[in-house]
Design a protein around this motif. Structure first.
Motif, PDB file in Angstrom:
ATOM      1  N   THR B  18     -26.286 -51.607  14.351  1.00 39.86           N
ATOM      2  CA  THR B  18     -26.854 -51.870  15.581  1.00 39.86           C
ATOM      3  C   THR B  18     -26.799 -53.333  15.634  1.00 39.86           C
ATOM      4  O   THR B  18     -26.388 -54.219  16.636  1.00 39.86           O
ATOM      5  N   THR B  58     -27.502 -41.002  32.196  1.00 41.33           N
ATOM      6  CA  THR B  58     -27.077 -41.602  30.878  1.00 41.33           C
ATOM      7  C   THR B  58     -27.868 -41.439  29.746  1.00 41.33           C
ATOM      8  O   THR B  58     -29.055 -41.422  29.875  1.00 41.33           O
ATOM      9  N   ARG B  59     -27.215 -41.131  28.804  1.00 40.95           N
ATOM     10  CA  ARG B  59     -27.962 -40.654  27.342  1.00 40.95           C
ATOM     11  C   ARG B  59     -27.827 -42.145  26.406  1.00 40.95           C
ATOM     12  O   ARG B  59     -26.933 -42.621  26.251  1.00 40.95           O
ATOM     13  N   TYR B  60     -28.994 -42.423  26.139  1.00 38.70           N
ATOM     14  CA  TYR B  60     -29.337 -43.443  25.024  1.00 38.70           C
ATOM     15  C   TYR B  60     -29.868 -43.018  23.706  1.00 38.70           C
ATOM     16  O   TYR B  60     -30.596 -42.137  23.502  1.00 38.70           O
ATOM     17  N   VAL B  83     -28.347 -52.706  25.865  1.00 44.00           N
ATOM     18  CA  VAL B  83     -27.172 -51.732  25.558  1.00 44.00           C
ATOM     19  C   VAL B  83     -25.893 -52.515  24.710  1.00 44.00           C
ATOM     20  O   VAL B  83     -25.690 -53.639  24.726  1.00 44.00           O
ATOM     21  N   ALA B  85     -22.179 -51.861  22.498  1.00 45.36           N
ATOM     22  CA  ALA B  85     -21.033 -51.057  22.505  1.00 45.36           C
ATOM     23  C   ALA B  85     -21.151 -49.794  21.384  1.00 45.36           C
ATOM     24  O   ALA B  85     -21.774 -50.151  20.404  1.00 45.36           O
ATOM     25  N   SER B  87     -21.217 -45.742  20.056  1.00 43.79           N
ATOM     26  CA  SER B  87     -22.300 -44.670  20.200  1.00 43.79           C
ATOM     27  C   SER B  87     -22.940 -43.938  18.930  1.00 43.79           C
ATOM     28  O   SER B  87     -22.371 -44.229  18.002  1.00 43.79           O
ATOM     29  N   ALA B  91     -24.729 -40.518  22.167  1.00 42.79           N
ATOM     30  CA  ALA B  91     -25.323 -41.435  23.179  1.00 42.79           C
ATOM     31  C   ALA B  91     -24.888 -42.711  22.979  1.00 42.79           C
ATOM     32  O   ALA B  91     -24.520 -43.283  21.767  1.00 42.79           O
ATOM     33  N   ILE B  92     -25.329 -43.712  24.077  1.00 41.86           N
ATOM     34  CA  ILE B  92     -24.941 -44.948  24.061  1.00 41.86           C
ATOM     35  C   ILE B  92     -26.197 -45.731  22.987  1.00 41.86           C
ATOM     36  O   ILE B  92     -27.102 -45.256  23.049  1.00 41.86           O
ATOM     37  N   ILE B  94     -28.380 -48.652  21.645  1.00 43.41           N
ATOM     38  CA  ILE B  94     -28.962 -49.842  22.396  1.00 43.41           C
ATOM     39  C   ILE B  94     -29.619 -50.610  20.988  1.00 43.41           C
ATOM     40  O   ILE B  94     -30.088 -49.841  19.909  1.00 43.41           O
TER      41      ILE B  94
END
Lengths: 528, 281
Positions: B18, B58-60, B83, B85, B87, B91-92, B94
């Motif tokens: 990340t 929206t799922r994070y 946020v 780019a 997954s 989920a997205i 972060i």
């Protein structure tokens, strides 16, 4: 036998390096003592009476529920007369040996307790009113007054309320405690209870085995910063007053005594009702003895020899004696208790006897049990001071990679207490024979993560020492060796046998073991 | 305990990912700050769970640095981050923090069953520790496959002792960030704290200053979440107690805390929940 001697000579060389001559002499005498005094103990009366003039053998086997437990004293045999561990140094006729019997892997099984009751009509010092009965105020001649000891192997542990250690001021607890159910009568007793002149809480716990102590006393390796901080909340470990370093806390379920000497001093004053403090020499003798004892299952009635050529290397007490303490074992190499691969496919000859067939089948079952213990993951959820210590809720692990990860020993390596659900409702096995307390935590105190601020418990556990809400019901995991010799299990004796122990976990975590898997686990645990 | 060690390695890998993605994706798409129930996702019989949270459909993904605290069912989480780019856990991703809130919420109790759509991971002795430790474990595994008696030898070598800090000694600062309303510092930061204490001892530091802070988190809906007044002091005192136990004299330790909560902006507010430890030679 040659290998056995060699191993011990090698071991001696490490321990006695002051001079070669001294070293050889000392070690030779130890080896000779071991050879001479290795024995299978008399099966008819394994009870070791306090003050009885006996020789502590260097190595001895004792019959147990599924075979024989082996106890090794690494310093060789010795005459125990006058030794404080074996002597009735208190006023009630007990000694340390009373509750830490070699035949019971240096613990105390309920079978032994019952035999002692029958043999002495309840007159043995083991049943002393102070904590060998449900409450000292009960009629001591009645079996019912000793029901928790006779039925569950439980000793009364009585602790001051509010929490207070010897010589220190009382702590201000974060919670109030109320007695909801008092089947023994002791918590409401006018002399011994919570509202007596000396407010006291009585809980009932199993004696822990006094063996394999080097694994309990060394700070953990490989899990920094758990060598100086509690894993749970990253507070400092307590200081060992004898060394000035940090203490491990593995010794007792509630951590109230940090070292063997402190535990011995406390036990002498309480369990033995000693009126005089032990001398420093006596304390040292006790510690030296306790640190020299190793116990593990050595023989199984079906699986036969558990040690020697072709046996799993982690079995038997010598593996513990020679092993490295305080190491993580939950990896593909160590598998906590070493490899069992040699038993995965038992080679049984076509003309094998029925006994040999049974032996092979049993060993295969043990190997499968090891796999289940190590590899079978399940969701560990809602365990106070465990899931909330950074791991997440739920946390997916196996028995071995979850809480029982110490190489060769199977307790949790990082010093941390947890509420598995042994004492606190709703998870605890129903125990109408135990006291039930209602704990209400102060709104300003951190709450128990999954039970909140109102907790019903049979034993507040660590919280009786710290006064903290988050510690209610929490205890330290314990070693997994010599299990077959020291039923019942768990700190409150709620599992009468290994099958009930497995059933508890299966129910608590909704694992879904099938019957075959449960039996494999039982067989595996029985040989440790 | 090993369980965490392993998970920490996995989390560390994800965390590094990340962080890398954060550098690659500029500028950050959007900041998020909300409270929700975490959702656990089963990733298969031999791999770890992962956690997500849902906001406005929206799922994070909820990923923290090692030992910072994995989300817990029965508790809501405060999600704060930017946020990225890509997954994770279906989920997205972060970059930020997910703090477990202390009060119990029984409604947070969803485990998504394994459906094969998310690839899980599991740590292990062969991909954790130093290169020397990994090499030793690999070699021991090879030898133990030939000689099972070696399987009871420790697979994880102790790391070599740290080299004593050498002069010249300069001022150094360690910043430790915390989950919301928590004074539990993560393990890796505690290891750094121990190293800093050794540095201070070697430098015969005149002063080791500990400053505690508490903060407000501003949520996307405008709500503000303020840490309890005692939190800055609790964090500072705890760290001061640890460095003292690690050998720093009380005379050298200066402990203070900011009583006022640092105001929230709705972005990077988690960085204000901290303790700063500064060694001055």
């Amino acid at each position: 036998m040659t290998t056995f001697v060699w191993i011990n000579l090698a071991h001696c060389r490490m321990k006695h390096s002051r001079s070669l001559v001294w070293s050889l002499a000392a070690c030779t005498s130890i080896v000779i003592a071991r050879l001479v005094f290795s024995a299978t103990a008399d099966a008819s009366d394994p009870w070791w009476k306090a003050g009885e003039p006996r020789i502590m053998p260097a190595r001895a086997d004792y019959l147990d529920a599924s075979g024989r437990v082996t106890v090794v004293h690494e310093r060789g045999s010795f005459q125990t007369k006058g030794h404080p561990f074996f002597s009735p140094i208190g006023s009630n006729g007990r000694a340390c040996i009373t509750c830490h019997q070699p035949s019971d892997a240096m613990g105390l099984s309920v079978d032994t307790i019952r035999r002692r009751w029958e043999a002495t009509s309840g007159k043995d010092p083991l049943f002393a009113p102070i904590d060998g009965s449900n409450c000292p105020s009960l009629p001591q001649a009645d079996r019912a007054s000793h029901s928790l000891l006779l039925d569950r192997g439980l000793i009364r542990v009585y602790l001051p309320w509010p929490p207070r250690r010897a010589g220190a001021a009382a702590l201000q607890p974060e919670f109030t405690i109320e007695v909801i159910n008092d089947p023994t009568g002791c918590n409401n007793d006018p002399v011994y209870g919570l509202h007596s002149a000396v407010p006291t809480i009585s809980v009932f716990r199993r004696p822990r085995p006094v063996a394999n102590l080097k694994y309990l006393l060394e700070l953990p390796h490989g899990v920094p910063p758990a060598d100086f901080l509690f894993y749970n909340d990253k507070t400092l470990l307590p200081i060992n007053p004898e060394t000035g370093g940090f203490a491990t806390l593995q010794l007792m379920s509630d951590g109230r005594d940090l070292t063997p000497k402190l535990q011995a001093r406390d036990a002498a004053a309480t369990h033995l009702e000693a009126r005089q403090a032990l001398s420093s020499e006596q304390l040292q003798q006790i510690e030296d003895f306790e640190k020299s004892i190793y116990a593990a299952q050595g023989f199984d009635n079906t699986g036969l020899a558990l040690t020697g050529e072709g046996a799993p290397p982690g079995l038997g007490p010598e593996a513990l004696e020679n092993g490295a303490p305080a190491r993580l074992g939950n990896n593909p190499i160590n598998r906590i208790f070493g490899s069992f691969a040699m038993w995965q496919k038992a080679a049984v000859a076509e003309d094998a006897t029925a006994q040999q067939h049974q032996q092979g089948l049993f060993r295969e079952s043990v190997a499968r049990g090891a796999d289940i213990f190590y590899l079978r993951r399940f969701l560990i959820s809602d365990v106070g001071k465990y899931n909330d210590k950074g791991l997440g809720n739920p946390f997916k692990r196996s028995c071995g990679s979850g809480c029982h990860n110490t190489l060769l020993m199977g307790m949790d390596l990082a010093p941390g207490y947890m509420d598995l659900g042994l004492n606190n409702l709703p998870w605890a096995t129903p125990r109408p024979d135990l006291p039930l307390f209602k704990v209400v935590c102060d709104p300003s105190a951190p709450a128990q993560s999954y039970l909140g601020r109102v907790i019903y418990t049979h034993d507040p556990g660590r919280a009786l020492i710290t006064g903290k809400c988050i510690d209610v019901g929490a205890s330290m995991t314990q070693q997994s060796r010599g299990l077959a010799a020291r039923a019942p299990y768990f700190m409150n004796g709620s599992a009468a046998n290994l099958r009930e122990l497995v059933d508890f976990y299966d129910r608590r975590f909704n694992i879904g073991y099938n019957e075959s898997e449960k039996q494999d686990l039982v067989n595996f645990l029985s040989v440790l | 305990m090993r369980r965490t060690f392993e998970f920490s390695r996995v989390a560390a890998g994800i965390w590094a990912l990340t962080a890398f993605a954060s550098q690659a994706a500029e500028p950050p798409v959007a900041a998020v700050a909300f409270i929700a129930c975490p959702i656990a996702r089963d990733t298969g019989p031999d791999t770890d769970l992962c956690f997500i949270a849902e906001k406005d459909g929206t799922r994070y993904a909820l990923v923290n640095p090692p030992d910072w605290g994995v989300p817990q069912l029965k508790h809501r989480v405060l999600v704060e981050g930017r946020v990225l780019a890509g997954s994770f856990c279906g989920a997205i991703m972060i970059e930020g923090r997910a703090s477990v809130l202390p009060e119990i919420d029984e409604s947070c109790n969803v485990v998504l069953p394994f459906d094969g759509t998310v690839k899980g991971s599991a740590g292990g002795v062969f991909n954790s520790g130093s290169p020397q430790q990994r090499a030793y474990a690999q070699d021991l595994a090879r030898r133990a496959s030939l000689d099972p008696s070696l399987s009871v030898q420790p697979a994880i070598l102790d790391p070599p002792p740290l080299q004593p800090p050498q002069p010249p000694f300069e001022a150094r600062t360690l910043t430790i960030t915390y989950p919301f309303n928590s004074d539990r510092g993560p393990g890796p930061d505690m290891i750094k704290l121990k190293e800093l204490a050794a540095y201070a001892s070697a430098a015969h530091a005149k002063r080791l200053e500990v400053v505690g802070y508490r903060a407000t988190s501003r949520l996307a809906n405008g709500d503000e979440l303020v840490e309890t007044p005692s939190m800055a002091e609790a964090r500072a005192r705890k760290i001061a107690g640890i460095v003292h136990a690690l050998g720093i004299s009380d005379d050298a330790i200066r402990t203070r805390w900011e009583s006022d909560a640092v105001a929230g902006k709705g972005d990077l507010d988690w960085q204000n929940r901290k303790v700063e430890v500064t060694v001055t030679p």
